[in-house]
Design an enzyme around this catalytic site. Sequence first.
Site, PDB file in Angstrom:
ATOM      1  N   GLY A  15       0.787  -1.234   0.000  1.00 29.42           N
ATOM      2  CA  GLY A  15       0.000   0.000   0.000  1.00 29.42           C
ATOM      3  C   GLY A  15       0.815   1.278   0.000  1.00 29.42           C
ATOM      4  CG  MET A  95      -1.022  -8.038  -6.809  1.00 29.67           C
ATOM      5  SD  MET A  95       0.001  -7.141  -8.005  1.00 29.67           S
ATOM      6  CE  MET A  95       0.865  -8.517  -8.759  1.00 29.67           C
ATOM      7  CG  LEU A  98     -10.587  -4.262 -12.598  1.00 28.17           C
ATOM      8  CD1 LEU A  98      -9.563  -4.775 -11.639  1.00 28.17           C
ATOM      9  CD2 LEU A  98     -10.517  -2.761 -12.742  1.00 28.17           C
ATOM     10  CG  ASN A 112      -2.887  -0.414 -12.941  1.00 34.41           C
ATOM     11  OD1 ASN A 112      -2.809  -0.608 -11.726  1.00 34.41           O
ATOM     12  ND2 ASN A 112      -2.160  -1.098 -13.801  1.00 34.41           N
ATOM     13  CG  HIS A 114       2.679  -1.589 -15.432  1.00 35.66           C
ATOM     14  ND1 HIS A 114       2.318  -2.853 -14.996  1.00 35.66           N
ATOM     15  CD2 HIS A 114       3.750  -1.753 -16.236  1.00 35.66           C
ATOM     16  CE1 HIS A 114       3.145  -3.730 -15.528  1.00 35.66           C
ATOM     17  NE2 HIS A 114       4.028  -3.103 -16.280  1.00 35.66           N
TER      18      HIS A 114
END
Length: 193
Positions: A15, A95, A98, A112, A114
Site C-alpha cells: 500500500g 493484483m 479487472l 492503474n 504500472h
Amino acid sequence: MSKRFKLGVLGSGKGSNFRAIYGAIETGQVRSSVALVASDREGSGILEFAENKGLPTFLIGPNKYKTKLEPEIEASLAGRLLESGADLIVLAGYMRVLKKPLLDAFPGKILNIHPSLLPLFPGLNAWEQALSAGAGETGCTVHWVNETVDGGEIIDQEKIPVLPGDTPETLHARIQEKEHILYPRVIAMLESQ
Ligand code: GRF
C-alpha cells in the site's frame, strides 16, 4: 475550478502508493477524498493503513481464482464501490485482472499504476523484465484501465535510469519512489481538468 473525486481504492499489497496518495490528500496537493479502500488480502498493508486512518474498508471475500475474481464476487465489489459513492477507481497494487462487472460499472473511470514505461514490459515483475532486457531506462506509468492488461490509454510517466549493479529489488525501490510522486500528481491533474 477543481473537481473533487471520491476515490475507490483497490490494492493487494503493502500500500505504499495509497499512502502517498493519502499523504497528498493531507497536504492538499490532492483535493479528492477516499470513499472506500478494498483489498483481496486480509492483513495487507493497504488495508491496515486504511483501518488505522479510520477509512471505510472492504475485504473482498474468498474466490476460486488467483488472477481475477469470480463474476459474482466482482459484481458485489462493484456494488460496494457504487454504494460508497466512488467516482474514480484507483488501482494501487491490485493484483487481479479487472473484468466486465467493474469495467462496466466504472467506464473510463479506472486508473492503474504500472512499474514500467508502458507499452514496454506489461504484466508481472516489470522491473525484472526491464533488467533482463538490458534496458537503459525504465520507470512507471499511470494509465486508464480497459480490458487489455496494462493496455489502456497512457496518462503520464516518470523515467529512471537502470544503474550498473541494479538488482530487481534496488530497481523496484527506485521505481516506487517515482510512483509515489506520479500517482498523486496524475490525480491532481485530473481534478484540474
Ligand atoms: C507498484 O509497484 C505498482 O506499480 C504495481 O504494484 C506495486 C504496488 O505497490 N502495480 P504498493 O502496494 O503500492 O506499495
